[in-house]
Design an enzyme around this catalytic site. Structure first.
Site, PDB file in Angstrom:
ATOM      1  N   HIS A 176      -2.747   1.290   6.836  1.00  0.00           N
ATOM      2  CA  HIS A 176      -2.996   1.316   5.399  1.00  0.00           C
ATOM      3  C   HIS A 176      -2.714   2.733   4.921  1.00  0.00           C
ATOM      4  CE1 HIS A 176      -4.410   0.394   1.494  1.00  0.00           C
ATOM      5  NE2 HIS A 176      -5.512   1.106   1.566  1.00  0.00           N
ATOM      6  N   ASP A 232      -7.257   5.787  -3.676  1.00  0.00           N
ATOM      7  CA  ASP A 232      -6.491   4.652  -3.168  1.00  0.00           C
ATOM      8  C   ASP A 232      -6.159   3.690  -4.306  1.00  0.00           C
ATOM      9  OD1 ASP A 232      -5.333   2.583  -1.797  1.00  0.00           O
ATOM     10  OD2 ASP A 232      -6.941   2.358  -0.330  1.00  0.00           O
ATOM     11  N   ASP A 276     -17.358  -0.660  13.138  1.00  0.00           N
ATOM     12  CA  ASP A 276     -17.430  -1.367  14.412  1.00  0.00           C
ATOM     13  C   ASP A 276     -16.794  -2.744  14.247  1.00  0.00           C
ATOM     14  OD1 ASP A 276     -18.677   0.711  15.668  1.00  0.00           O
ATOM     15  OD2 ASP A 276     -20.689  -0.153  15.604  1.00  0.00           O
ATOM     16  N   TYR A 331       1.123  -7.154   7.946  1.00  0.00           N
ATOM     17  CA  TYR A 331       0.537  -5.854   8.260  1.00  0.00           C
ATOM     18  C   TYR A 331      -0.909  -5.742   7.795  1.00  0.00           C
ATOM     19  CZ  TYR A 331       0.438  -3.446   3.700  1.00  0.00           C
ATOM     20  OH  TYR A 331       0.127  -3.037   2.431  1.00  0.00           O
ATOM     21  N   CYS A 367       0.800  -1.227   0.000  1.00  0.00           N
ATOM     22  CA  CYS A 367       0.000   0.000   0.000  1.00  0.00           C
ATOM     23  C   CYS A 367       0.831   1.273   0.000  1.00  0.00           C
ATOM     24  CB  CYS A 367      -0.991  -0.006   1.163  1.00  0.00           C
ATOM     25  SG  CYS A 367      -0.244   0.130   2.805  1.00  0.00           S
TER      26      CYS A 367
END
Length: 529
Positions: free
Chosen positions: A147, A172, A214, A334, A89
């Site tokens: 990220h 992204d 959540d 990660y 990323c």
């Protein structure tokens, strides 16, 4: 770089199928942002980077080794548009930031910690443990340690008639989920994420979940059933950060993505996001009674690579409890995916009422050292079963981020263009065994025309590496020198320093001739590699 970035636009599938329409749309940063987001990864096209999230990285470069987006873009261009291997990323985001800035779109790189990847788009992340306390690999949702994406600054007249959604937009390029059938993401207005407007475009539910989902943790039983252990609405989306302008410091921008965790406004926005974007998707009921056994994992000393890890598990209950305690430590990628089991311990304890019980945890370096070479963290978990109430289970978990050894670069703060200078790079072996196959790489735009590589075959225990490296800066201005040290025990330890190169004008064109000759040497070197 301008030629390469324009070629990237020319190679996108929309341009190849209808060049006239693509060319006419390039005045629109929304369109360009989506095209670049898709073209940075190679999933749907002849994009720049191939992603890979685990070993082996054969036939390419491990993502942690890259220091320069320029190097990646040049390799793609000179290979006749074959994907450069490999990216993750932060590599995808760094390259995209370079391209967008070159094309005139203001942008910055953003890091989100405890970043959720919500696959079913219900704004809830489901995590699973087996009934013996180990995280299984088979889970669709995940929580990444961190990220990285890009924010681009642009107007959004496609969303409303006023400036409500203008400003920073998430873009992204990491290929996670498809957007309109293509692996890209955004532009997603940060203002829409803040207010929970998940019915706008593009990809707002996915970005909202990354920073504010959540979390529900389940225990998988041997008979195939699952039991909810705990819920949490505050862990996802921590310390959202970017680099401060004109300073090497972190700027916290969490407040631009969400209201303070636990506040009434944050919960109202969450419900608004559910109502707008996910009203037809089922979500689990998140209410849960407070645990009757409280437990917490804490550090006894700072976790440092090369040393044994010392932690403790603290348990407390208002009543007498017979408990079975299962403690596990797993090496984690990660991306939140377990890689391997490092440590396991199981014991029965009697917890006295209203008294704390402390259990010491010691994880030797000999157990975790080699398993952390290509992983980001250790996840230590404690699963506690009440022997008198077999259906009751309690969980505590802690991410252990190991402090790496440091490299020191000693260099003058100022130097002169076209004048040779020397820097010193210092590294101390912090462990009681020999480091082998060491490689030190120096890079720096305007300082070095190509990476300078120095091999350190052996570094004995407690020995210091002390290297003096000469080079000649060729561009004036403020520059950054990067050092990367890699060996059999540590992966890509990095350091940097800032330098100001004073201008030294050469009237007889020798500077121009020097630059041309060095460019040719660099081109020949790249082609030979």
């Amino acid at each position: 770089m301008a030629d390469i970035c324009m070629k990237l636009l020319d190679m996108n599938p929309k341009c190849l199928s209808d060049p006239a329409e693509d060319f006419s749309a390039r005045c629109n940063p929304i369109y360009v942002g989506r095209v670049v987001s898709a073209m940075i990864n190679s999933n749907d096209d002849r994009g720049i980077l191939a992603g890979r999230w685990e070993k082996p990285y054969s036939g390419g470069v491990a993502p942690t080794q890259w220091n320069s987006s320029v190097d990646i873009l040049r390799r793609w261009y000179k290979s006749h548009y074959s994907p450069v291997k490999y990216g993750q990323c932060w590599v995808f985001a760094g390259v995209m930031c370079t391209v967008l800035r070159c094309l005139g779109i203001p942008c910055r790189v953003v890091s989100n910690f405890q970043s959720a990847h919500d696959t079913d788009k219900n704004l809830t992340i489901d995590k699973y443990y087996t009934d013996h306390g180990v995280r299984p690999k088979e889970s669709h949702d995940s929580v990444w340690n961190f990220h990285v994406w890009v924010e681009g600054w642009m107007k959004r007249p496609d969303l409303c008639g006023d400036s409500t959604y203008d400003g920073w937009q998430v873009l992204d390029p990491t290929p996670q989920e498809q957007s309109a059938g293509v692996f890209c993401c955004g532009p997603c207005p940060v203002k829409a994420v803040l207010e929970g407007h998940t019915d706008q475009k593009y990809d707002i539910p996915f970005v909202f979940a990354e920073v504010n989902a959540d979390q529900v943790i389940w225990m998988l039983m041997r008979d195939g059933s699952k039991h909810r252990l705990q819920t949490d609405s505050s862990q996802i989306g921590q310390n959202i950060s970017t680099k401060a302008v004109s300073a090497d410091r972190r700027e916290d921008i969490t407040a631009s993505y969400k209201y303070p965790e636990g506040s009434k406004k944050e919960r109202l926005v969450f419900e608004e996001a559910v109502r707008r974007g996910n009203e037809h998707k089922p979500r689990p009921e998140l209410s849960l009674n407070p645990p009757v056994v409280k437990l917490e994992i804490t550090d006894e000393k700072e976790p440092i690579t090369g040393q044994d890890l010392e932690l403790s598990l603290l348990l407390h209950s208002e009543h007498l409890r017979e408990l079975r305690v299962q403690i596990n430590a797993q090496a984690m990628r990660y991306t939140g995916v377990p890689d391997s089991l490092v440590y396991r311990e199981e014991k029965d304890v009697l917890l006295q009422p209203k008294q704390d019980l402390k259990i010491s945890i010691r994880i030797p370096f000999s157990l975790y050292g080699t398993k952390m070479l290509d992983n980001s963290s250790l996840k230590v978990s404690a699963l506690v079963h009440d022997k008198q109430h077999p259906g009751d289970g309690y969980l505590a978990e802690k991410n252990i981020l190991l402090q790496e050894p440091t490299i020191t670069i000693q260099a003058p703060s100022t130097c002169e263009q076209f004048t040779e200078m020397t820097v010193e790079v210092i590294f101390d072996n912090p462990i009681s065994s020999t480091l082998r196959d060491g490689v030190l790489t120096l890079t720096g735009s305007g300082l070095l025309r190509h990476p300078m590589v120095t091999r350190v075959p052996v570094l004995e225990a407690d020995q210091q590496m002390h290297l003096r490296i000469p080079f000649t800066p060729y561009r004036a201005g403020f520059r950054k020198l990067m050092a990367d040290f890699d060996c059999d025990t540590f992966r890509d330890i990095k350091a940097s320093c800032n330098m100001e190169v004073k201008s030294n004008l050469v009237e007889d064109k020798s500077a121009m001739e020097y630059g041309v000759s060095m460019e040719q040497k660099w081109a020949n070197l790249s082609l030979s590699q």
